[in-house]
Design an enzyme around this catalytic site. Structure first.
Site, PDB file in Angstrom:
ATOM      1  N   CYS A 176      54.194 -31.434  -4.466  1.00 46.09           N
ATOM      2  CA  CYS A 176      53.225 -30.710  -5.556  1.00 46.09           C
ATOM      3  C   CYS A 176      53.009 -31.928  -6.153  1.00 46.09           C
ATOM      4  O   CYS A 176      52.385 -32.950  -6.342  1.00 46.09           O
ATOM      5  CB  CYS A 176      54.435 -30.373  -6.653  1.00 46.09           C
ATOM      6  N   ASP A 211      52.266 -32.150  -9.053  1.00 43.31           N
ATOM      7  CA  ASP A 211      52.921 -32.763 -10.334  1.00 43.31           C
ATOM      8  C   ASP A 211      52.465 -34.173 -10.747  1.00 43.31           C
ATOM      9  O   ASP A 211      52.795 -35.366  -9.413  1.00 43.31           O
ATOM     10  CB  ASP A 211      53.791 -31.875 -10.273  1.00 43.31           C
ATOM     11  N   ARG A 243      54.233 -36.432 -11.816  1.00 45.49           N
ATOM     12  CA  ARG A 243      55.209 -37.931 -12.066  1.00 45.49           C
ATOM     13  C   ARG A 243      56.219 -37.592 -10.638  1.00 45.49           C
ATOM     14  O   ARG A 243      56.964 -38.759 -10.449  1.00 45.49           O
ATOM     15  CB  ARG A 243      56.565 -37.065 -12.866  1.00 45.49           C
ATOM     16  N   HIS A 288      60.374 -30.411  -6.628  1.00 41.73           N
ATOM     17  CA  HIS A 288      60.854 -31.282  -7.279  1.00 41.73           C
ATOM     18  C   HIS A 288      61.377 -30.720  -8.448  1.00 41.73           C
ATOM     19  O   HIS A 288      61.157 -29.526  -8.488  1.00 41.73           O
ATOM     20  CB  HIS A 288      59.928 -32.516  -8.258  1.00 41.73           C
ATOM     21  N   CYS A 301      59.163 -27.913 -12.310  1.00 38.21           N
ATOM     22  CA  CYS A 301      58.534 -27.463 -11.452  1.00 38.21           C
ATOM     23  C   CYS A 301      57.492 -27.037 -12.214  1.00 38.21           C
ATOM     24  O   CYS A 301      58.625 -25.619 -12.427  1.00 38.21           O
ATOM     25  CB  CYS A 301      58.158 -27.250  -9.558  1.00 38.21           C
TER      26      CYS A 301
HETATM   27 ZN   LIG Z   1      55.449 -29.427  -9.742  1.00 37.81          ZN
END
Ligand SMILES: [Zn+2]
Length: 211
Positions: free
Chosen positions: A42, A44, A46, A98, A101
Site C-alpha cells: 500500500c 500508506d 506508515r 496492513h 488500511c
Molecule cells: Zn493502506
C-alpha cells in the site's frame, strides 16, 4: 526551515554515513541490481517496506498503490511484475496489506469520488465476495482488518493468474508468492499464505485471522 529541505539534508547525511561505513557501496550500485524480492504494498506513509524489513538499496523491487490492489489492466503493476519476474528473476513476490488500511476502509464505508473511487472498485468486489465472513468479524475495526486479510488473499490469487506468473510457474522458475499483513500497532509483519506453482488456485481458502 521549509520541511522539504529536511529531506535533502537527511539524504546528504545518509549518503555520507553509508560511504563512510562501506566505501564501495555506491560504485557497486552503479553496476546494476539483482533483487530477490518484488514487494507489492500500500502507498500508506506508515508502511515502508525497506525500513521495516531492513532491506538495503538493491534488495527489493517495489510497487505500491492504494490498498495494494492487482487490477488486470493496470499497465503500471503488470509491467513492474513482468520486469521483476521475467528479467530480474526475483524468487519471491510479496503482497503486503496492513492494519487500518484507509483504502480498504473507504471501500467499505464509501464517500470516495473520482479516481480513488474508480480505483477502489476492485476492493469493493472483494467485499461483496467475502461479505458474510467480513460481517462476522465483529466490531467495525475488526471487520476492516478481516477485509484487509481477505483482500490480500484475493489480490494474491489475481496475481497468480497473470500471464507473467503463469509463464514463470510453467517454466518451473523458482518463484513463490506470499500474502502478508503489516500490523502498525506493533510493527510486525504477519504472514497469511503462500502460493507456489503446484497450488490449485480454485482451492485457495481464506487465510487464518492474524490481525
Ligand atoms: Zn493502506
Amino acid at each position: 526551515m521549509r520541511a522539504y529541505r529536511q529531506l535533502l539534508l537527511a539524504n546528504k547525511a545518509w549518503a555520507a554515513e553509508l560511504k563512510d561505513e562501506h566505501p564501495e557501496f555506491f560504485s557497486r550500485q552503479v553496476i546494476g541490481q539483482q533483487p530477490e524480492f518484488l514487494w507489492i504494498g500500500c502507498s500508506d506513509s506508515r508502511v515502508s517496506p525497506e525500513q521495516m524489513t531492513m532491506t538495503p538499496p538493491g534488495g527489493m523491487f517495489i510497487h505500491r498503490n492504494i490498498a495494494n490492489l492487482v487490477h488486470d489492466d493496470d499497465l503500471n503493476l503488470l509491467s513492474v511484475l513482468q520486469y521483476a519476474v521475467a528479467v530480474l528473476r526475483v524468487k519471491h513476490v510479496i503482497i503486503c496489506g496492513h492494519h487500518g488500511c484507509g483504502g480498504v476502509k473507504a471501500a467499505m464505508t464509501g464517500g470516495t469520488t473520482g479516481s480513488v473511487d474508480a480505483w477502489l472498485a476492485n476492493a469493493r468486489e472483494v467485499l461483496v465476495d467475502h461479505a458474510a465472513e467480513i460481517a462476522a468479524a465483529g466490531e467495525k475495526e475488526a471487520q476492516i482488518n478481516r477485509f484487509v486479510e481477505v483482500n490480500v488473499r484475493d489480490q494474491l490469487v489475481r496475481l497468480a493468474r497473470t500471464d507473467t506468473i503463469q509463464e514463470a510457474f510453467a517454466a518451473q522458475q523458482p518463484l513463490q508468492l506470499h500474502g502478508w499483513v503489516y500490523d502498525i500497532r506493533d510493527g510486525l509483519i504477519k504472514p497469511l499464505m503462500e502460493i507456489e506453482a503446484s497450488t490449485r488456485l480454485d482451492d485457495v481458502g481464506a487465510p487464518h485471522k492474524v490481525l
